[in-house]
Design a protein around this motif. Sequence first.
Motif, PDB file in Angstrom:
ATOM      1  N   ARG A  37      -0.132  19.681  -2.321  1.00 46.90           N
ATOM      2  CA  ARG A  37      -1.050  18.643  -1.885  1.00 46.90           C
ATOM      3  C   ARG A  37      -1.326  18.792  -0.401  1.00 46.90           C
ATOM      4  NH1 ARG A  37       2.926  13.324  -2.544  1.00 46.90           N
ATOM      5  NH2 ARG A  37       4.303  13.785  -0.745  1.00 46.90           N
ATOM      6  N   VAL A  47       4.561  20.275  -3.798  1.00 49.73           N
ATOM      7  CA  VAL A  47       5.004  19.034  -4.421  1.00 49.73           C
ATOM      8  C   VAL A  47       6.065  19.337  -5.482  1.00 49.73           C
ATOM      9  CG1 VAL A  47       4.318  17.034  -5.787  1.00 49.73           C
ATOM     10  CG2 VAL A  47       2.784  17.931  -4.021  1.00 49.73           C
ATOM     11  N   SER A  61      10.404  14.283  -1.094  1.00 51.58           N
ATOM     12  CA  SER A  61       9.642  13.043  -1.041  1.00 51.58           C
ATOM     13  C   SER A  61       9.200  12.540  -2.409  1.00 51.58           C
ATOM     14  CB  SER A  61       8.409  13.214  -0.148  1.00 51.58           C
ATOM     15  OG  SER A  61       7.589  14.253  -0.646  1.00 51.58           O
ATOM     16  N   VAL A  62       9.251  13.394  -3.424  1.00 55.86           N
ATOM     17  CA  VAL A  62       8.786  12.980  -4.755  1.00 55.86           C
ATOM     18  C   VAL A  62       9.879  12.995  -5.808  1.00 55.86           C
ATOM     19  CG1 VAL A  62       6.498  13.894  -4.184  1.00 55.86           C
ATOM     20  CG2 VAL A  62       8.068  15.270  -5.569  1.00 55.86           C
ATOM     21  N   PHE A  66       8.202  11.909  -9.513  1.00 59.10           N
ATOM     22  CA  PHE A  66       7.277  12.849 -10.132  1.00 59.10           C
ATOM     23  C   PHE A  66       8.036  13.760 -11.094  1.00 59.10           C
ATOM     24  CE2 PHE A  66       3.904  13.130  -6.489  1.00 59.10           C
ATOM     25  CZ  PHE A  66       3.821  11.745  -6.483  1.00 59.10           C
ATOM     26  N   MET A  81       3.083  11.417 -12.245  1.00 62.50           N
ATOM     27  CA  MET A  81       3.385  10.785 -10.966  1.00 62.50           C
ATOM     28  C   MET A  81       3.571   9.287 -11.198  1.00 62.50           C
ATOM     29  SD  MET A  81       0.726  12.819  -8.477  1.00 62.50           S
ATOM     30  CE  MET A  81      -0.722  12.130  -9.247  1.00 62.50           C
ATOM     31  N   LEU A  84       3.818   5.501  -7.461  1.00 66.65           N
ATOM     32  CA  LEU A  84       3.024   6.107  -6.400  1.00 66.65           C
ATOM     33  C   LEU A  84       3.012   5.255  -5.142  1.00 66.65           C
ATOM     34  CD1 LEU A  84       0.201   7.542  -8.633  1.00 66.65           C
ATOM     35  CD2 LEU A  84       1.492   8.861  -6.944  1.00 66.65           C
ATOM     36  N   GLU A  87       1.445   7.022   0.804  1.00 68.64           N
ATOM     37  CA  GLU A  87       1.655   8.337   1.431  1.00 68.64           C
ATOM     38  C   GLU A  87       1.518   9.497   0.450  1.00 68.64           C
ATOM     39  OE1 GLU A  87       3.663   5.650   1.612  1.00 68.64           O
ATOM     40  OE2 GLU A  87       5.786   6.235   1.605  1.00 68.64           O
ATOM     41  N   ASP A  88       1.366   9.213  -0.818  1.00 71.66           N
ATOM     42  CA  ASP A  88       1.076  10.268  -1.797  1.00 71.66           C
ATOM     43  C   ASP A  88      -0.418  10.619  -1.831  1.00 71.66           C
ATOM     44  OD1 ASP A  88       3.445   8.676  -3.958  1.00 71.66           O
ATOM     45  OD2 ASP A  88       3.748  10.512  -2.786  1.00 71.66           O
ATOM     46  N   TYR A  92      -4.725  17.197  -4.452  1.00 79.51           N
ATOM     47  CA  TYR A  92      -3.680  17.936  -5.147  1.00 79.51           C
ATOM     48  C   TYR A  92      -4.273  19.221  -5.738  1.00 79.51           C
ATOM     49  CZ  TYR A  92      -0.377  14.122  -4.662  1.00 79.51           C
ATOM     50  OH  TYR A  92       0.495  13.182  -4.152  1.00 79.51           O
TER      51      TYR A  92
END
Length: 121
Positions: A37, A47, A61-62, A66, A81, A84, A87-88, A92
């Motif tokens: 992303r 990601v 961060s995910v 995710f 995802m 959410l 900041e996501d 993508y």
Amino acid sequence: VQLQASGGGLVQAGGSLRLSCAASGSWFSINVMGWYRQAPGKQRELVASITLGGSTNYADSVKGRFTISRDNARNTVYLQMNSLKPEDTAVYYCNAAVKLTFLQVKTDDYWGQGTQVTVSS
């Protein structure tokens, strides 16, 4: 090799989206499929990725939010995802590391066209 991504959109914080990316064309193997992303003003970042055998890798961060999966019969990779956050928000891109022939040693990178994900607060 062509990658067609879909599934982006606008969602409220806490919501969910599912991205899909289908590969078409001709190859020997697609070793790794993944999602990157890029947010405005930032560098493109990984990601999540998944190998042909199903091993996965996630950005910190995910993690826990995710899930990447892959249907090898359909040559498609998915990114579920959940939870959410604003900041996501980013474009993508799906990515595939491909061997076009059996003799090829290194893989070639292919990219999809990008799909916008916007998370409102």
